[in-house]
Write a protein that holds these residues in place. Structure first.
Motif, PDB file in Angstrom:
ATOM      1  N   MET A  42       0.823  -1.202   0.000  1.00 53.40           N
ATOM      2  CA  MET A  42       0.000   0.000   0.000  1.00 53.40           C
ATOM      3  C   MET A  42       0.862   1.258   0.000  1.00 53.40           C
ATOM      4  SD  MET A  42      -2.885  -1.366  -0.268  1.00 53.40           S
ATOM      5  CE  MET A  42      -3.790   0.173  -0.333  1.00 53.40           C
ATOM      6  N   ASN A  43       2.017   1.195   0.664  1.00 54.71           N
ATOM      7  CA  ASN A  43       3.022   2.264   0.645  1.00 54.71           C
ATOM      8  C   ASN A  43       2.453   3.606   1.119  1.00 54.71           C
ATOM      9  OD1 ASN A  43       5.707   3.063   0.268  1.00 54.71           O
ATOM     10  ND2 ASN A  43       5.269   3.887  -1.765  1.00 54.71           N
ATOM     11  N   LEU A  44       1.590   3.559   2.138  1.00 57.06           N
ATOM     12  CA  LEU A  44       1.101   4.761   2.800  1.00 57.06           C
ATOM     13  C   LEU A  44       1.744   4.835   4.184  1.00 57.06           C
ATOM     14  CD1 LEU A  44      -2.663   4.495   1.827  1.00 57.06           C
ATOM     15  CD2 LEU A  44      -0.982   6.092   0.881  1.00 57.06           C
ATOM     16  N   SER A  45       1.629   5.984   4.837  1.00 53.38           N
ATOM     17  CA  SER A  45       2.280   6.106   6.139  1.00 53.38           C
ATOM     18  C   SER A  45       1.778   5.041   7.108  1.00 53.38           C
ATOM     19  CB  SER A  45       2.068   7.503   6.723  1.00 53.38           C
ATOM     20  OG  SER A  45       0.690   7.789   6.864  1.00 53.38           O
ATOM     21  N   GLU A  46       0.482   4.697   7.023  1.00 50.52           N
ATOM     22  CA  GLU A  46      -0.045   3.617   7.843  1.00 50.52           C
ATOM     23  C   GLU A  46      -1.120   2.824   7.114  1.00 50.52           C
ATOM     24  OE1 GLU A  46       2.124   5.113  11.271  1.00 50.52           O
ATOM     25  OE2 GLU A  46       0.873   6.237   9.872  1.00 50.52           O
ATOM     26  N   THR A  47      -1.108   1.527   7.359  1.00 47.69           N
ATOM     27  CA  THR A  47      -2.201   0.642   6.959  1.00 47.69           C
ATOM     28  C   THR A  47      -2.788   0.040   8.230  1.00 47.69           C
ATOM     29  OG1 THR A  47      -1.206   0.101   4.816  1.00 47.69           O
ATOM     30  CG2 THR A  47      -2.828  -1.449   5.688  1.00 47.69           C
ATOM     31  N   ALA A  48      -4.096   0.164   8.380  1.00 49.66           N
ATOM     32  CA  ALA A  48      -4.781  -0.337   9.574  1.00 49.66           C
ATOM     33  C   ALA A  48      -5.447  -1.674   9.267  1.00 49.66           C
ATOM     34  CB  ALA A  48      -5.824   0.669  10.045  1.00 49.66           C
ATOM     35  N   PHE A  49      -5.396  -2.578  10.222  1.00 51.18           N
ATOM     36  CA  PHE A  49      -6.032  -3.892  10.095  1.00 51.18           C
ATOM     37  C   PHE A  49      -7.060  -4.042  11.215  1.00 51.18           C
ATOM     38  CE2 PHE A  49      -1.969  -4.255   8.023  1.00 51.18           C
ATOM     39  CZ  PHE A  49      -2.230  -5.016   6.891  1.00 51.18           C
ATOM     40  N   ILE A  50      -8.329  -4.135  10.828  1.00 49.05           N
ATOM     41  CA  ILE A  50      -9.417  -4.320  11.789  1.00 49.05           C
ATOM     42  C   ILE A  50      -9.756  -5.805  11.843  1.00 49.05           C
ATOM     43  CG2 ILE A  50     -11.754  -3.656  12.438  1.00 49.05           C
ATOM     44  CD1 ILE A  50     -11.510  -1.254  10.577  1.00 49.05           C
TER      45      ILE A  50
END
Length: 279
Positions: A42-50
């Motif tokens: 994804m190469n974003l500052s953060e990836t969230a996993f719910i």
């Protein structure tokens, strides 16, 4: 196995503004290394996993979920904008029926609740203690050269170093300041510091709206050179400036972004699907 992934712009009501985060809904448990691989992709500052906490939970009816955050480089203990993005996905896209959501995280339980004009996110306040300038002088001078510094604080809970620039500087100075982040992990490699906050006292009057403080945030230690606006940094900033200014309700400005304390708006950019073939 197909995993729905949402890309959400937090702290804004306009697409292509704010701070983007990826949000991944997990119906089933993932292998540990897959989290990091998805975040790197994804190469974003953060990836969230719910994730669901119990087999009988579902994303529409349940009110409590597990939540983890990964930068492209590693897992982090707290991320505000990706938490906000996660709540927005559940509220606005999955149509979760609850008015308040609880996320179980490495930083404890975080709550997000519906508000008339968006979502209110409750983040912890982390105190920042006085820091001997000489102990971090190399780090600061590497980052900002001979820029005048008025105060230096350290937050042991978040491992963030808060550097308050001289009150003689204006907002434009902070916005245009060239910060050397490339060399910071080599200068500070003890693990004590994982994030650098540069902040400046707001300018009194003559501005609509007026701001109590300005800030920029840098975290090359976790693979993020500069983050547009960071909830975890504001958990430190809010504690510091509340004490300095004697105020509980504050307006702050991160570069290019306006927010009112922790009342945030969001814009959805993209919904995609990752197809994982487990081997």
């Amino acid at each position: 196995m197909k995993l729905p992934v949402f890309v959400v712009d937090a702290f804004t009501a306009k697409a292509f503004h704010g701070n983007p985060a990826a949000v991944c809904l997990l119906e089933n448990k993932l292998d540990e290394d897959i989290h990091q691989k998805i975040a790197r992709e994804m190469n974003l500052s953060e990836t969230a996993f719910i994730r669901k906490l119990h087999p009988t939970d579902n994303f529409t009816q349940s009110s409590c979920f597990g939540l983890r955050w990964f930068t492209p480089a590693n897992e982090v203990p707290l991320c505000g904008h990706a938490t906000l993005a996660s709540a927005a996905v559940l509220f606005d896209k999955i149509k979760n029926v609850n008015s308040t959501l609880t996320f179980v995280t490495l930083s404890g339980e975080l709550k997000a609740r519906r508000a008339e004009d968006g979502i209110i996110l409750d983040l912890p306040l982390y105190p920042a203690h006085p820091q001997d300038f000489h102990e971090v002088e190399d780090l600061i001078k590497t980052a900002i050269g001979d820029t005048q510094v008025q105060d230096v604080r350290y937050s042991p809970d978040t491992r963030k170093l808060l550097v308050r620039l001289s009150d003689t500087y204006k907002r434009s100075f902070l916005e245009n300041l060239k910060v050397n982040t490339q060399d910071l992990p080599q200068v500070e490699n003890t693990g004590k510091v994982k994030g650098l906050i540069l902040t400046l006292k707001g300018e009194p009057g003559g501005q609509t709206p007026a701001f109590d403080f300005y800030s920029r945030y840098f975290a090359p230690w976790v693979g993020v050179s500069e983050d547009p606006v960071t909830g975890s940094a504001h958990a430190v900033l809010s504690s510091y400036w509340s004490q300095q200014l004697g105020k509980k309700d504050m307006h702050g400005r991160a570069i290019f972004l306006f927010f009112h304390f922790f009342n945030f708006k969001l814009a959805f950019l993209l919904i995609c699907t990752i197809d994982l073939k487990m081997q």
